[in-house]
Scaffold this motif. Structure first.
Motif, PDB file in Angstrom:
ATOM      1  N   ARG A  48       0.827  -1.205   0.000  1.00  0.00           N
ATOM      2  CA  ARG A  48       0.000   0.000   0.000  1.00  0.00           C
ATOM      3  C   ARG A  48       0.854   1.244   0.000  1.00  0.00           C
ATOM      4  O   ARG A  48       1.971   1.198   0.488  1.00  0.00           O
ATOM      5  N   PRO A  49       0.375   2.351  -0.513  1.00  0.00           N
ATOM      6  CA  PRO A  49      -0.920   2.566  -1.149  1.00  0.00           C
ATOM      7  C   PRO A  49      -0.976   1.916  -2.520  1.00  0.00           C
ATOM      8  O   PRO A  49       0.037   1.752  -3.197  1.00  0.00           O
ATOM      9  N   GLU A  50      -2.171   1.552  -2.924  1.00  0.00           N
ATOM     10  CA  GLU A  50      -2.380   0.792  -4.160  1.00  0.00           C
ATOM     11  C   GLU A  50      -1.843   1.524  -5.393  1.00  0.00           C
ATOM     12  O   GLU A  50      -1.238   0.918  -6.260  1.00  0.00           O
ATOM     13  N   TYR A  51      -2.045   2.857  -5.458  1.00  0.00           N
ATOM     14  CA  TYR A  51      -1.580   3.587  -6.636  1.00  0.00           C
ATOM     15  C   TYR A  51      -0.058   3.550  -6.751  1.00  0.00           C
ATOM     16  O   TYR A  51       0.494   3.452  -7.851  1.00  0.00           O
ATOM     17  N   PHE A  52       0.638   3.581  -5.625  1.00  0.00           N
ATOM     18  CA  PHE A  52       2.101   3.540  -5.652  1.00  0.00           C
ATOM     19  C   PHE A  52       2.582   2.121  -5.975  1.00  0.00           C
ATOM     20  O   PHE A  52       3.545   1.934  -6.705  1.00  0.00           O
ATOM     21  N   ARG A  53       1.887   1.137  -5.445  1.00  0.00           N
ATOM     22  CA  ARG A  53       2.184  -0.256  -5.791  1.00  0.00           C
ATOM     23  C   ARG A  53       2.058  -0.456  -7.303  1.00  0.00           C
ATOM     24  O   ARG A  53       2.887  -1.093  -7.929  1.00  0.00           O
ATOM     25  N   ASN A  54       1.002   0.112  -7.894  1.00  0.00           N
ATOM     26  CA  ASN A  54       0.789  -0.004  -9.334  1.00  0.00           C
ATOM     27  C   ASN A  54       1.883   0.713 -10.127  1.00  0.00           C
ATOM     28  O   ASN A  54       2.274   0.248 -11.196  1.00  0.00           O
ATOM     29  N   GLN A  55       2.386   1.838  -9.615  1.00  0.00           N
ATOM     30  CA  GLN A  55       3.492   2.531 -10.282  1.00  0.00           C
ATOM     31  C   GLN A  55       4.743   1.655 -10.295  1.00  0.00           C
ATOM     32  O   GLN A  55       5.413   1.528 -11.319  1.00  0.00           O
ATOM     33  N   LYS A  57       4.832  -1.598 -10.005  1.00  0.00           N
ATOM     34  CA  LYS A  57       4.517  -2.735 -10.868  1.00  0.00           C
ATOM     35  C   LYS A  57       4.692  -2.362 -12.342  1.00  0.00           C
ATOM     36  O   LYS A  57       5.247  -3.141 -13.130  1.00  0.00           O
ATOM     37  N   SER A  58       4.256  -1.175 -12.721  1.00  0.00           N
ATOM     38  CA  SER A  58       4.385  -0.713 -14.104  1.00  0.00           C
ATOM     39  C   SER A  58       5.848  -0.609 -14.524  1.00  0.00           C
ATOM     40  O   SER A  58       6.214  -1.015 -15.634  1.00  0.00           O
TER      41      SER A  58
END
Length: 86
Positions: A48-55, A57-58
């Protein structure tokens, strides 16, 4: 991370039997922090936070794609190299 915390806000949440740990950091996610996390390679997973995890991951996915493309290019170039024994 236990002996050398990433940040002074770091708190240990849980230490698992396999030696892994869960920590909490109170920080503002930014480019530099992402690079520090990425430097741990597969030794770290951000939840977490999910948006940072997604960054994160990208960035990892783009890196994998780059390596896959380069591998295919290298393999296609190998067919033009003739190997002569001794």
């Amino acid at each position: 991370m236990l002996t050398k915390p990433l940040h002074n806000s770091q708190r240990l949440i849980k230490q698992n039997e396999d030696g892994s740990i869960i920590i909490h950091l109170f920080v503002i996610p930014n480019y530099e922090l992402a690079r520090i996390f990425l430097g741990f390679g597969n030794g770290l997973e951000m939840t977490r936070p999910e948006y940072f995890r997604n960054q994160i991951k990208s960035v990892i996915q783009k890196s994998l794609e780059r390596y896959a493309q380069n591998t295919l290019q290298c393999l296609s170039q190998l067919k033009y190299i003739k190997y002569n024994k001794g």
